[in-house]
Write a protein that holds these residues in place. Sequence first.
Motif, PDB file in Angstrom:
ATOM      1  N   SER A  54       0.865  -1.273  -0.042  1.00  0.00           N
ATOM      2  CA  SER A  54      -0.059   0.046  -0.122  1.00  0.00           C
ATOM      3  C   SER A  54       0.879   1.114  -0.102  1.00  0.00           C
TER       4      SER A  54
ATOM      5  N   THR B 196      -5.170   6.195  -1.694  1.00  0.00           N
ATOM      6  CA  THR B 196      -4.392   5.397  -1.574  1.00  0.00           C
ATOM      7  C   THR B 196      -4.450   4.081  -2.355  1.00  0.00           C
TER       8      THR B 196
ATOM      9  N   TYR C 257      -3.520   0.163  -3.110  1.00  0.00           N
ATOM     10  CA  TYR C 257      -3.197  -1.186  -2.629  1.00  0.00           C
ATOM     11  C   TYR C 257      -3.071  -2.006  -3.615  1.00  0.00           C
TER      12      TYR C 257
ATOM     13  N   LYS D 208      -6.289  -5.862  -1.846  1.00  0.00           N
ATOM     14  CA  LYS D 208      -7.337  -4.876  -1.956  1.00  0.00           C
ATOM     15  C   LYS D 208      -8.645  -5.535  -1.582  1.00  0.00           C
TER      16      LYS D 208
ATOM     17  N   THR E 294      -6.414  -2.214   4.722  1.00  0.00           N
ATOM     18  CA  THR E 294      -6.828  -1.039   4.902  1.00  0.00           C
ATOM     19  C   THR E 294      -5.705  -0.069   5.548  1.00  0.00           C
TER      20      THR E 294
ATOM     21  N   LEU F  48      -1.537  -0.656   9.415  1.00  0.00           N
ATOM     22  CA  LEU F  48      -1.989  -1.450   8.483  1.00  0.00           C
ATOM     23  C   LEU F  48      -2.937  -2.538   9.036  1.00  0.00           C
TER      24      LEU F  48
END
Length: 123
Positions: free
Chosen positions: A49, A58, A60, A65, A69, A81
Amino acid sequence: QVQLVESGGDWVQPGGSLRLSCAASAFTLDVYTIGWFRQAPGKEREGVSCFSSSDGSTYYADSVKGRFTISRDNAKNTVYLHMNSLKPEDTAVYYCAAPCTYYSGTYYGLRSWGKGTLVTVSS
């Protein structure tokens, strides 16, 4: 150069969740774009990320994905994270790096790196 320290790595069963932390030694502009990378045993380091310069969102990696997040606590100079629905293939040493800017398949910046934290996903 900002110092980065990762923590939160652990062993977890498939389908479980973990939260990794990346604490920066000082507040600098680089901290705004802390990114995450990982390196699995016998494999090259890959991006997880990063800040996307194309639209300010952001980025990913496709492999994470919808499951991972990033969140930030600017008061603590810390980036998290959040990892959900973990799979055995997520097993790796996770590193944070700053600054991290992603554009068209390439990561830029990456002046500071932490030493990593190990995540193991297995039953």
